[in-house]
Design an enzyme around this catalytic site. Structure first.
Site, PDB file in Angstrom:
ATOM      1  N   ASP A  37       0.935  -1.184   0.054  1.00  0.00           N
ATOM      2  CA  ASP A  37       0.122  -0.140  -0.056  1.00  0.00           C
ATOM      3  C   ASP A  37       0.877   1.150   0.130  1.00  0.00           C
ATOM      4  O   ASP A  37       0.467   2.343   0.565  1.00  0.00           O
ATOM      5  CB  ASP A  37      -1.031   0.107   1.215  1.00  0.00           C
ATOM      6  CG  ASP A  37      -0.242  -0.159   2.707  1.00  0.00           C
ATOM      7  OD1 ASP A  37       0.807  -0.270   2.462  1.00  0.00           O
ATOM      8  OD2 ASP A  37      -1.002  -0.475   3.480  1.00  0.00           O
ATOM      9  N   HIS A 244      24.315   9.447 -18.114  1.00  0.00           N
ATOM     10  CA  HIS A 244      23.163   9.400 -17.151  1.00  0.00           C
ATOM     11  C   HIS A 244      23.691   8.455 -15.990  1.00  0.00           C
ATOM     12  O   HIS A 244      22.571   8.067 -15.255  1.00  0.00           O
ATOM     13  CB  HIS A 244      21.953   8.791 -17.615  1.00  0.00           C
ATOM     14  CG  HIS A 244      21.405   9.765 -18.592  1.00  0.00           C
ATOM     15  ND1 HIS A 244      20.183   9.719 -19.436  1.00  0.00           N
ATOM     16  CD2 HIS A 244      21.610  11.177 -18.648  1.00  0.00           C
ATOM     17  CE1 HIS A 244      19.881  10.625 -20.212  1.00  0.00           C
ATOM     18  NE2 HIS A 244      20.614  11.841 -19.431  1.00  0.00           N
ATOM     19  N   ASP A 261      26.536  16.450 -11.042  1.00  0.00           N
ATOM     20  CA  ASP A 261      25.394  17.014 -11.563  1.00  0.00           C
ATOM     21  C   ASP A 261      24.101  16.923 -10.524  1.00  0.00           C
ATOM     22  O   ASP A 261      23.370  15.739 -10.671  1.00  0.00           O
ATOM     23  CB  ASP A 261      25.115  16.239 -12.954  1.00  0.00           C
ATOM     24  CG  ASP A 261      24.003  17.035 -13.981  1.00  0.00           C
ATOM     25  OD1 ASP A 261      23.292  17.899 -13.365  1.00  0.00           O
ATOM     26  OD2 ASP A 261      24.064  17.036 -15.092  1.00  0.00           O
ATOM     27  N   ASP A 272      19.788  23.201 -11.515  1.00  0.00           N
ATOM     28  CA  ASP A 272      20.575  22.139 -12.515  1.00  0.00           C
ATOM     29  C   ASP A 272      21.870  22.641 -12.568  1.00  0.00           C
ATOM     30  O   ASP A 272      22.309  23.583 -13.260  1.00  0.00           O
ATOM     31  CB  ASP A 272      20.088  22.036 -13.893  1.00  0.00           C
ATOM     32  CG  ASP A 272      20.326  20.842 -14.635  1.00  0.00           C
ATOM     33  OD1 ASP A 272      21.263  20.100 -14.021  1.00  0.00           O
ATOM     34  OD2 ASP A 272      19.871  20.673 -15.853  1.00  0.00           O
ATOM     35  N   HIS A 353      26.691  15.236 -25.936  1.00  0.00           N
ATOM     36  CA  HIS A 353      25.079  15.578 -25.445  1.00  0.00           C
ATOM     37  C   HIS A 353      24.747  17.229 -25.856  1.00  0.00           C
ATOM     38  O   HIS A 353      25.814  17.852 -26.511  1.00  0.00           O
ATOM     39  CB  HIS A 353      24.895  15.535 -23.786  1.00  0.00           C
ATOM     40  CG  HIS A 353      26.063  16.306 -22.946  1.00  0.00           C
ATOM     41  ND1 HIS A 353      26.101  17.672 -22.966  1.00  0.00           N
ATOM     42  CD2 HIS A 353      26.945  15.869 -22.325  1.00  0.00           C
ATOM     43  CE1 HIS A 353      27.075  17.984 -22.222  1.00  0.00           C
ATOM     44  NE2 HIS A 353      27.617  16.843 -21.974  1.00  0.00           N
ATOM     45  N   HIS A 357      19.073  23.633 -22.181  1.00  0.00           N
ATOM     46  CA  HIS A 357      17.763  23.245 -22.165  1.00  0.00           C
ATOM     47  C   HIS A 357      17.189  24.041 -21.163  1.00  0.00           C
ATOM     48  O   HIS A 357      17.979  24.917 -20.319  1.00  0.00           O
ATOM     49  CB  HIS A 357      17.336  21.812 -21.666  1.00  0.00           C
ATOM     50  CG  HIS A 357      18.012  21.500 -20.460  1.00  0.00           C
ATOM     51  ND1 HIS A 357      17.238  21.712 -19.268  1.00  0.00           N
ATOM     52  CD2 HIS A 357      19.459  20.905 -19.896  1.00  0.00           C
ATOM     53  CE1 HIS A 357      18.052  21.280 -18.241  1.00  0.00           C
ATOM     54  NE2 HIS A 357      19.443  21.034 -18.501  1.00  0.00           N
ATOM     55  N   HIS A 364      13.669  19.477 -17.360  1.00  0.00           N
ATOM     56  CA  HIS A 364      13.994  19.557 -18.857  1.00  0.00           C
ATOM     57  C   HIS A 364      12.521  20.300 -19.225  1.00  0.00           C
ATOM     58  O   HIS A 364      11.633  19.517 -19.258  1.00  0.00           O
ATOM     59  CB  HIS A 364      14.438  18.322 -19.621  1.00  0.00           C
ATOM     60  CG  HIS A 364      15.670  17.770 -19.500  1.00  0.00           C
ATOM     61  ND1 HIS A 364      16.235  16.898 -20.050  1.00  0.00           N
ATOM     62  CD2 HIS A 364      16.603  18.358 -18.585  1.00  0.00           C
ATOM     63  CE1 HIS A 364      17.468  16.800 -19.856  1.00  0.00           C
ATOM     64  NE2 HIS A 364      17.619  17.774 -18.994  1.00  0.00           N
ATOM     65  N   GLU A 382      25.746  23.949 -20.468  1.00  0.00           N
ATOM     66  CA  GLU A 382      26.644  22.686 -19.910  1.00  0.00           C
ATOM     67  C   GLU A 382      27.300  21.947 -21.032  1.00  0.00           C
ATOM     68  O   GLU A 382      27.221  20.889 -21.346  1.00  0.00           O
ATOM     69  CB  GLU A 382      25.632  21.912 -19.493  1.00  0.00           C
ATOM     70  CG  GLU A 382      24.467  21.578 -20.043  1.00  0.00           C
ATOM     71  CD  GLU A 382      23.335  20.494 -19.741  1.00  0.00           C
ATOM     72  OE1 GLU A 382      23.740  19.608 -18.907  1.00  0.00           O
ATOM     73  OE2 GLU A 382      22.150  20.822 -19.351  1.00  0.00           O
ATOM     74  N   TYR A 386      34.462  14.161 -22.435  1.00  0.00           N
ATOM     75  CA  TYR A 386      34.357  12.671 -21.639  1.00  0.00           C
ATOM     76  C   TYR A 386      35.284  11.990 -22.397  1.00  0.00           C
ATOM     77  O   TYR A 386      35.128  11.625 -23.526  1.00  0.00           O
ATOM     78  CB  TYR A 386      32.947  11.996 -22.082  1.00  0.00           C
ATOM     79  CG  TYR A 386      31.925  13.267 -21.399  1.00  0.00           C
ATOM     80  CD1 TYR A 386      31.604  13.304 -20.077  1.00  0.00           C
ATOM     81  CD2 TYR A 386      31.477  14.189 -22.303  1.00  0.00           C
ATOM     82  CE1 TYR A 386      30.630  14.105 -19.500  1.00  0.00           C
ATOM     83  CE2 TYR A 386      30.516  14.995 -21.709  1.00  0.00           C
ATOM     84  CZ  TYR A 386      30.268  15.206 -20.625  1.00  0.00           C
ATOM     85  OH  TYR A 386      29.318  16.191 -19.945  1.00  0.00           O
ATOM     86  N   ARG A 395      32.160  18.040 -16.827  1.00  0.00           N
ATOM     87  CA  ARG A 395      30.963  19.033 -17.265  1.00  0.00           C
ATOM     88  C   ARG A 395      30.812  20.202 -16.248  1.00  0.00           C
ATOM     89  O   ARG A 395      31.216  19.945 -15.101  1.00  0.00           O
ATOM     90  CB  ARG A 395      29.785  18.182 -17.508  1.00  0.00           C
ATOM     91  CG  ARG A 395      28.519  18.917 -17.681  1.00  0.00           C
ATOM     92  CD  ARG A 395      27.267  18.124 -18.242  1.00  0.00           C
ATOM     93  NE  ARG A 395      26.845  17.243 -17.081  1.00  0.00           N
ATOM     94  CZ  ARG A 395      26.981  15.964 -17.050  1.00  0.00           C
ATOM     95  NH1 ARG A 395      27.869  15.295 -17.854  1.00  0.00           N
ATOM     96  NH2 ARG A 395      26.402  15.255 -16.159  1.00  0.00           N
ATOM     97  N   GLU A 397      28.043  23.221 -15.508  1.00  0.00           N
ATOM     98  CA  GLU A 397      26.921  23.833 -15.869  1.00  0.00           C
ATOM     99  C   GLU A 397      26.308  24.787 -15.016  1.00  0.00           C
ATOM    100  O   GLU A 397      26.531  24.759 -13.754  1.00  0.00           O
ATOM    101  CB  GLU A 397      26.029  22.421 -15.706  1.00  0.00           C
ATOM    102  CG  GLU A 397      24.424  22.939 -16.030  1.00  0.00           C
ATOM    103  CD  GLU A 397      23.410  21.608 -16.051  1.00  0.00           C
ATOM    104  OE1 GLU A 397      23.807  20.358 -15.276  1.00  0.00           O
ATOM    105  OE2 GLU A 397      22.585  21.801 -16.524  1.00  0.00           O
TER     106      GLU A 397
END
Ligand code: GLY
Ligand code: MN
Ligand code: MN
Length: 427
Positions: A37, A244, A261, A272, A353, A357, A364, A382, A386, A395, A397
């Protein structure tokens, strides 16, 4: 509490764009079951929140700007009081509180929604029904959402009406942030900054990534953030090359970099942030070279965040500048570039990437990628690099507010230069 003028204004802006004799109807989100539940933490559907400020399930909003009975031009429906529910889950929102939060004057029980809608839809003032679908291009939900079921049900109830989509109107509105939204986003960024600053003091070799995450979550919670705006990435060494990565289970090694990140969600608004730091507090020479390359490019592309700019321009410029930086870093040569497959540029191996955004209620946020920048938009900047074979993932950002002139960095003052990071990490 968010001033209800924000939601009043948002509804007025939407109503102004509806054709004559229209009704727009919205449903709140429902809790997602987990097991037994248990439910996943409730998160309001962002458009519903944008129009009401209400963070509750089993609620509807109806907007019918032309309806002759003024009291029904805007109606919020909330879950009727239920003693059992109140006993188990705590006090329920009452009509007066819902009206105060949203600024909607007429608040009724959600059990009255379909009869009120019937009255308006079957009058001569409800020819067009506007429905809300979540139109983020990459969104997939195999199980279906309450919004999708709601759309289906309304269309079954009123098969002879004309239908319209609120998504294009709301997407365009949500892209331009009001002063209240900018203030809240700045507060979200400030909490995220605090969390990163704490990590600058606490990160050391042999810690685990999840321990770093715990430091961040402590600050988020202590500052009344609702939680993470997205799965946080705390990635040591080569883990940072997985874009990710969010397992956050590895041990941090002396001599490696650590990529953060992270971003809290505060009052439903996102922040972000990405920063990359040396686990032991000192960048190696090679790490400095790579980091400086990304930082130089970031400074260059930050200039493109001005009215008239666009995300495509930022992506293209970054790829072009990073290609030169990569040549300097010895990843490939000018000659290699001349002979590269144009469909597979060499630099894409090290930067795969997008660079920007919109952020807002969603990390996003709603987009129209063809819309050029206007004051009031908040976008990330950003760039990264890599290099899997070297175990280096970087990175950086920031979140930038577009103004008439230079963009405003909502992470202004947060360490980003090599010397600033090293100084902040000294113990
Ligand atoms: N944290 C998600 C992103 O940077 O886009
Ligand atoms: Mn990010
Ligand atoms: Mn981002």
């Amino acid at each position: 509490m968010i001033p209800n003028r924000l939601f009043i204004r948002n509804r007025a802006n939407l109503a102004a764009q509806l054709p004559p004799k229209s009704i727009a109807v919205f449903t709140a989100n429902e809790p997602m079951p987990r097991n037994g539940d248990e439910f996943y933490p409730f998160r309001q559907q962002s458009d519903f929140f944008y129009l009401t400020g209400i963070n509750e399930e089993n609620a509807f909003l109806l907007i019918a700007p032309d309806y002759p009975d003024e009291s029904l031009r805007e109606v919020l429906f909330i879950e009727p009081y239920d003693e059992v529910k109140a006993t188990w889950q705590g006090e329920m929102l009452d009509v007066r509180q819902a009206s105060e939060i949203s600024g909607v004057k007429t608040v009724k029980g959600s059990d009255a929604f379909y009869s009120v809608l019937n009255d308006i839809a079957f009058s001569s003032y409800g020819d067009n029904i506007f429905l809300n679908s979540y139109e983020y291009p990459k969104y997939e939900c195999a199980v279906g959402t309450i919004q999708q079921r709601f759309v289906k049900k309304i269309k079954e109830l009123y098969p002879m009406h004309q239908y319209g989509r609120t998504a294009p109107i709301l997407n365009a509105l949500r892209m331009i942030k009001s002063d209240d939204e900018i203030t809240i986003t700045q507060q979200a960024c400030d909490i995220t900054s605090k969390a990163f600053r704490r990590c600058l003091k606490t990160v050391k070799p042999d810690m685990f990534e999840y321990e770093v995450q715990a430091e961040i979550e402590y600050i988020f919670k202590q500052n009344n953030a609702t939680g993470h705006a997205y799965a946080p990435i705390i990635a040591g060494g080569k883990n940072a090359c997985c874009l990710h990565y969010s397992k956050n289970q590895s041990q941090l090694h002396d001599g490696d970099l650590l990529l953060f990140d992270i971003g809290c969600e505060y009052k439903n608004y996102s922040s972000d942030l990405s920063r990359t730091i040396p686990v032991n507090g000192k960048f190696t020479e090679r790490q400095k070279q790579c980091y400086s390359a990304v930082l130089r490019v970031m400074k260059e592309i930050t200039k493109l965040y001005r009215p008239g700019g666009c995300i495509n321009e930022i992506n293209e410029t970054t790829h072009r500048l990073m290609e030169q930086e990569m040549i300097q870093l010895g990843l490939f040569t000018e000659e290699d570039v001349k002979h590269q497959d144009p469909n597979k540029p060499l630099e894409r191996k090290y930067l795969m990437h997008g660079m920007s955004h919109h952020i807002g209620l969603d990390v996003h946020d709603s987009i129209d990628k063809f819309k050029s920048f206007e004051p009031g938009m908040i976008l990330t900047c950003e760039p990264g690099i890599y290099i899997r074979e070297e175990g280096i993932g970087i990175r950086i950002e920031n979140d930038l507010l577009i103004t008439e002139g230079e963009p405003i960095n909502l992470f202004e003052g947060l360490p980003v230069e090599i010397e600033e990071i090293e100084a902040a990490m000294q113990r």
